[in-house]
Design an enzyme around this catalytic site. Structure first.
Site, mmCIF file in Angstrom:
data_model
loop_
_atom_site.group_PDB
_atom_site.id
_atom_site.type_symbol
_atom_site.label_atom_id
_atom_site.label_comp_id
_atom_site.label_asym_id
_atom_site.label_seq_id
_atom_site.Cartn_x
_atom_site.Cartn_y
_atom_site.Cartn_z
ATOM 1 N N CYS A 1 0.842 -1.193 0.000
ATOM 2 C CA CYS A 1 0.000 0.000 0.000
ATOM 3 C C CYS A 1 0.869 1.231 0.000
ATOM 4 C CB CYS A 1 -0.910 -0.002 1.216
ATOM 5 S SG CYS A 1 -1.874 1.504 1.402
ATOM 6 N N GLY A 2 0.517 2.223 -0.800
ATOM 7 C CA GLY A 2 1.327 3.413 -0.861
ATOM 8 C C GLY A 2 0.712 4.637 -0.243
#
Length: 276
Positions: free
Chosen positions: A114-115
């Site tokens: 996840c960014g």
């Protein structure tokens, strides 16, 4: 100077494999991931799970792609400090950059898939991006073969089969630099940091990724100033639209024989003569 325990990038672990002919004990080399705290002027800003090598590249690249600094020399000093439970990447910023950082606090625990975890607002997820307008071009053969070339530059993947990579493709030279990490975002940050520390301009080549293309990977490409992003897998629809809006050539499913073009195809030359 690094203090505390040293972390290896991989370790041998025991397990059991179940196959059609039965079950047996095995030993596999698995990649390590450790918490890495990005610490600016004594304050922890983000904690990411990352492969524990090329930490200075990671720290510089993260700082650039997150807009914390605009040039690597705005980081006055760097010190990695290892603890029992992870690594602190300690950086001291110039006064003006430290003041700017207080205006946009981003405190997050960043899992590798996840960014955008931990952003303070939706506006931060959709930051204004520069528009890339370079004249760089690549041949069809260079784009088609980029991910296979990168695959040959992944020693940690050869050991473990469980990490991503990001490479820098220069027209006429091939991939001149690559970095690996358990996280695809981290691998790109490490590459961006390595380019900055080596005095190489992202505008002179393309980023090559072993992953799908998410919105944040396009953002990182735009902030770095690279005009082209090449990936082995698909982009998200939002990533495609973002690449279109900021002038980035987006090539996906690049797997040797060809690729798909989703944005700004004018940078790819399609003449047959470029195929040896």
């Amino acid at each position: 100077m690094t203090t505390g325990p040293a972390f290896s990038r991989a370790s041998s672990e025991q397990g059991v494999t179940q196959q059609a002919d039965g079950r047996r004990a095995i030993s596999r080399t698995l990649p390590e991931e450790v918490p890495v705290a990005l610490v600016y002027n004594g304050t922890s800003h983000a904690v990411m799970l990352a492969t524990p090598d090329d930490i200075e590249d990671f720290a510089v690249g993260f700082s650039l792609s997150e807009g914390i600094v605009t040039h690597a020399d705005e980081i006055e000093s760097f010190e990695p400090v290892a603890h029992e439970n992870g690594i602190e990447a300690r950086m001291w910023l110039r006064a003006e950059r430290a003041d700017a950082l207080h205006q946009r606090r981003r405190v997050m625990a960043g899992p590798t898939g996840c960014g955008l975890c931990g952003l303070d607002s939706l506006d931060q997820a959709l930051r204004d991006l520069p528009v890339i307008g370079t004249t760089l071009t690549l041949s069809r053969a260079e784009v088609a073969g980029a991910t296979e070339q990168l695959r040959r530059m992944q020693p940690l993947y050869d050991q473990t089969g469980a990490v991503h990579a990001a490479g820098f493709l220069v027209p006429g030279k091939g991939i001149v630099l690559a970095r690996e990490d358990v996280g695809r975002h981290n691998a790109l940050d490490k590459l961006i940091g390595a380019l900055a520390r080596g005095g190489l301009s992202p505008a002179d080549g393309a980023f090559v990724l072993t992953s799908r293309v998410s919105l944040e990977l396009v953002q990182k490409c735009a902030f770095a100033g690279s005009p082209c992003l090449i990936a082995v897998s698909a982009p998200t629809a939002h990533a495609k639209r973002l690449a279109e809006s900021c002038g980035i050539t987006l090539a996906a499913f690049a797997r040797g024989s060809g690729f798909d073009l989703y944005a700004h195809p004018h940078r790819i030359r399609h003449e047959d003569s470029d195929v040896a």
